[in-house]
Design a protein around this motif. Sequence first.
Motif, PDB file in Angstrom:
ATOM      1  N   SER A 293       0.785   5.507  -0.024  1.00  0.00           N
ATOM      2  CA  SER A 293      -0.141   6.601   0.231  1.00  0.00           C
ATOM      3  C   SER A 293       0.493   7.942  -0.091  1.00  0.00           C
ATOM      4  O   SER A 293       1.721   8.071  -0.140  1.00  0.00           O
ATOM      5  CB  SER A 293      -0.606   6.576   1.693  1.00  0.00           C
ATOM      6  OG  SER A 293      -1.277   5.368   1.985  1.00  0.00           O
TER       7      SER A 293
ATOM      8  N   LEU B 236      -5.131   2.731   8.255  1.00  0.00           N
ATOM      9  CA  LEU B 236      -5.893   3.157   7.087  1.00  0.00           C
ATOM     10  C   LEU B 236      -7.229   2.413   7.068  1.00  0.00           C
ATOM     11  O   LEU B 236      -7.254   1.194   6.868  1.00  0.00           O
ATOM     12  CB  LEU B 236      -5.134   2.852   5.796  1.00  0.00           C
ATOM     13  CG  LEU B 236      -3.792   3.532   5.587  1.00  0.00           C
ATOM     14  CD1 LEU B 236      -3.159   3.032   4.290  1.00  0.00           C
ATOM     15  CD2 LEU B 236      -3.941   5.042   5.547  1.00  0.00           C
TER      16      LEU B 236
ATOM     17  N   VAL C 186       0.878  -1.170   0.000  1.00  0.00           N
ATOM     18  CA  VAL C 186       0.000   0.000   0.000  1.00  0.00           C
ATOM     19  C   VAL C 186       0.913   1.217   0.000  1.00  0.00           C
ATOM     20  O   VAL C 186       1.828   1.315   0.828  1.00  0.00           O
ATOM     21  CB  VAL C 186      -0.907   0.031   1.252  1.00  0.00           C
ATOM     22  CG1 VAL C 186      -1.711   1.332   1.295  1.00  0.00           C
ATOM     23  CG2 VAL C 186      -1.846  -1.166   1.268  1.00  0.00           C
TER      24      VAL C 186
ATOM     25  N   SER D 157      -4.700   6.472  -0.944  1.00  0.00           N
ATOM     26  CA  SER D 157      -3.880   5.263  -0.926  1.00  0.00           C
ATOM     27  C   SER D 157      -4.064   4.495  -2.221  1.00  0.00           C
ATOM     28  O   SER D 157      -5.182   4.368  -2.732  1.00  0.00           O
ATOM     29  CB  SER D 157      -4.251   4.364   0.257  1.00  0.00           C
ATOM     30  OG  SER D 157      -3.812   4.914   1.478  1.00  0.00           O
TER      31      SER D 157
END
Length: 395
Positions: free
Chosen positions: A49, A190, A47, A90
């Motif tokens: 962001s 998140l 991930v 994200s």
Amino acid sequence: MGAPSIDIAILGGGLSGGLIALAFAARRPDLRIAVFEQGERYGGDHVWSFFESDIEDGGELLEPLIAARWPGYEVRFPGRRRHLTTPYRSITSERLDTRLREALPAASLLTGARITEVSAQSVTLADGRTFQAGAVIDARGASGLPHMVGGWQKFLGQMLRLSQPHGLDKPIVMDATVRQFDGYRFVYALPFSAHDIFLEDTYYADSPALDRSALRQRIADYAAREGWQVERVEYEEAGVLPVIAAGDFDAFWHAAAPDGTGRAGARAGLVHPLTSYSLPIALRFALHLCTLDKLSAEAVGRACHAWAREHWRGGRFYRMLTRMLFGAAAPDQRYKVLERFYGLPEPLIERFYAGRSNHTDMLRVLAGKPPVPVGRALASIMGQGRPLAPLGDRT
């Protein structure tokens, strides 16, 4: 040697290599691109962001990659809790992989490609195939950065499926109210949906050693502290990133790329020196490559070096702050540096993360009594603070 079979060979299909490929596909569709990735899918399990304020151009390249978006975020420290309004986004490796397969022809995408030899104009794989290229850009990341010193940002994150809603409506970018271990520690959260949350345990540490079992337990402990019941772990990612305090850029460049290949991402030192943040830098660099008139091996190699050299020059202020963080602050007191920083004006914080701090910002960050001992702060700025780790050494 015959004519190159491809114009640009990109080694590594992670964030930096993937964005370069997408930028060329969108803005230079006449070029023959190939992306060589050792794994079976592009991006691995990650991930990434970014703040909306990071992006000045090329937002259309990121749009298909965005998996979640929020109107702001929160930070938590022992002495400060703050909600900020900068939009936060994200993207996921799954979406990067999907978009690359949509944007490039199948023949341009080589996964499971174990590279055994590289030159400025060729790539050889373990299966014996050799590809001739007009230019090669190596974006395979870096296990270390030779001729540089600093510390490490290391992390382990898990996507968790919860049995009950978590109750968060925005990300927690830093929660430093947790017990401090191994340097400055914080949890990153998140909320992808009411029942899905990505939790990451992160450390600004002196050593790159990563104790995965301990970090897994601390994530479980944090979830329990927040009253969240975990049904299952959807996936896990971990990493160790360099936090750059000082170094010899020219020695670094020539040690890591003596053959004149182009370089990108961490392999070119293209990370924010203090945050290890790379997405906005990777996007800007990808767009810059698309503007080159000449794409010969020599021209691409020279352009990569010049851009990375300028990035290094522009990072002096952030490297000084890294020296203060690692060289002046005791590991369990480093959170105070970030706690103070998050009391500053929001536009300043936005420019800091984007790597665009102006002189007024720099003065504001340094003004007042430092959150570390003054003598240690001055010593660290002069390079006489606590010894820093050689970033070329991951042992």
